[in-house]
Design an enzyme around this catalytic site. Sequence first.
Site, mmCIF file in Angstrom:
data_model
loop_
_atom_site.group_PDB
_atom_site.id
_atom_site.type_symbol
_atom_site.label_atom_id
_atom_site.label_comp_id
_atom_site.label_asym_id
_atom_site.label_seq_id
_atom_site.Cartn_x
_atom_site.Cartn_y
_atom_site.Cartn_z
ATOM 1 N N LYS A 12 32.017 11.124 5.707
ATOM 2 C CA LYS A 12 33.484 11.156 5.792
ATOM 3 C C LYS A 12 34.027 10.005 4.947
ATOM 4 O O LYS A 12 33.646 8.849 5.137
ATOM 5 C CB LYS A 12 33.932 11.001 7.253
ATOM 6 C CG LYS A 12 35.357 11.399 7.500
ATOM 7 C CD LYS A 12 35.586 12.910 7.393
ATOM 8 C CE LYS A 12 35.581 13.595 8.740
ATOM 9 N NZ LYS A 12 35.506 15.062 8.626
ATOM 10 N N THR A 57 29.964 15.081 9.402
ATOM 11 C CA THR A 57 30.831 14.032 8.846
ATOM 12 C C THR A 57 31.828 13.578 9.906
ATOM 13 O O THR A 57 32.225 12.417 9.945
ATOM 14 C CB THR A 57 31.586 14.511 7.585
ATOM 15 O OG1 THR A 57 32.505 15.535 7.937
ATOM 16 C CG2 THR A 57 30.637 15.002 6.514
ATOM 17 N N HIS A 259 52.587 5.801 10.751
ATOM 18 C CA HIS A 259 52.101 5.998 12.120
ATOM 19 C C HIS A 259 50.677 5.464 12.299
ATOM 20 O O HIS A 259 49.806 5.697 11.458
ATOM 21 C CB HIS A 259 52.120 7.478 12.482
ATOM 22 C CG HIS A 259 53.479 8.097 12.365
ATOM 23 N ND1 HIS A 259 54.553 7.672 13.126
ATOM 24 C CD2 HIS A 259 53.958 9.086 11.576
ATOM 25 C CE1 HIS A 259 55.622 8.392 12.808
ATOM 26 N NE2 HIS A 259 55.294 9.250 11.866
HETATM 27 O O1 LIG Z 1 61.111 4.782 15.489
HETATM 28 C C1 LIG Z 1 61.026 6.030 15.542
HETATM 29 N N1 LIG Z 1 62.109 6.789 15.260
HETATM 30 C C2 LIG Z 1 62.082 8.147 15.303
HETATM 31 O O2 LIG Z 1 63.116 8.829 15.049
HETATM 32 C C3 LIG Z 1 60.864 8.755 15.651
HETATM 33 N N2 LIG Z 1 60.471 10.052 15.788
HETATM 34 C C4 LIG Z 1 59.171 10.046 16.125
HETATM 35 O O3 LIG Z 1 58.478 11.089 16.315
HETATM 36 N N3 LIG Z 1 58.707 8.779 16.224
HETATM 37 C C5 LIG Z 1 59.742 7.957 15.940
HETATM 38 N N4 LIG Z 1 59.838 6.608 15.877
#
Ligand SMILES: O=c1[nH]c(=O)c2[nH]c(=O)[nH]c2[nH]1
Length: 307
Positions: A12, A57, A259
């Site tokens: 991976k 993997t 994220h």
């Molecule tokens: O700070 C965030 N604002 C959002 O509008 C949002 N939407 C989401 O899915 N996560 C987040 N986080």
Amino acid sequence: MPTILGQNQYGKAENRVVRITRDGDTHHIKDLNVSVALSGDMDDVHYSGSNANVLPTDTTKNTVYAFAKEYGIESAEQFGIHLARWFVTSQEPIHRARIRIEEYSWERIPTSDANSKFIGSDEVKHSFVRKGQETRVTQVTYDGSSWEVVSGLKDLVVMNSTNSEFWGYVKDKYTTLQEAYDRILATQVSGRWRFNWTDDEQRMPNWERSYEATRKHMLEAFAETYSLSLQQTLYQMGSRIINHRSEIDEVRFSLPNKHHFLVDLEPFGLKNDNEVYFAADRPYGLIEATILRDGADARIPVDLTNL
Ligand SMILES: O=c1[nH]c(=O)c2[nH]c(=O)[nH]c2[nH]1
């Protein structure tokens, strides 16, 4: 035509692992991009499709995240040695493991003077800026009588390893997002600010000093805001600039929400106590807004990619 199999390897690639180590309220980050390539007795899978010698993997990916939890990440080298040794010694058919690691370095964000007295530190213990990434940009327009200067930066990556929550949002039948009460907040800042200077040569801003100060206020606001959403943090970053820099009337930010998902380590009997994250690449939330001095016009284009 007879053929034979030549060199082959598999694994991976580009496992993005972020390991947070919490020393009281001082956090340490290791942020790696780990690629695993294994080779050994792999003729059968190529010739006949027998997977009997194939460690998936997907398993190599899980091992990266599990090792980040179990052994921590002391250094990229140490982590790579650990992984390579594991694959070669635990799997008879695997004779060679090549672990490639890119490490992204982070520096702590210095605290604002006001806040340093309050928190007793000149660095925010959970706020970081990624080293050596940003590009400074400017756009100067002159129509023979009037100037417009819009400056800014892009690709400045910042992270708070705590003091970020996201909850209380709208939930419809497609909502699966779990409410977060202690999440990582990370973004790659693209920001532009418009100067109110238009023509007076005498009162021209000191562009260099202005840039340094604006960047500082922006970072301090990012680090010192207890965030309930990236939108709220964005507004704080912009308003801190407007409030401290009289030469700037308008600020626009485009902030991708980078994220970081907690990795589920339960299947390996490990508890992930907000320590090991998968740093996702895409899709990302994209939060954009303009902050204006009261009475100023909005002139910075909505889409910063063209500026
Ligand atoms: O700070 C965030 N604002 C959002 O509008 C949002 N939407 C989401 O899915 N996560 C987040 N986080």
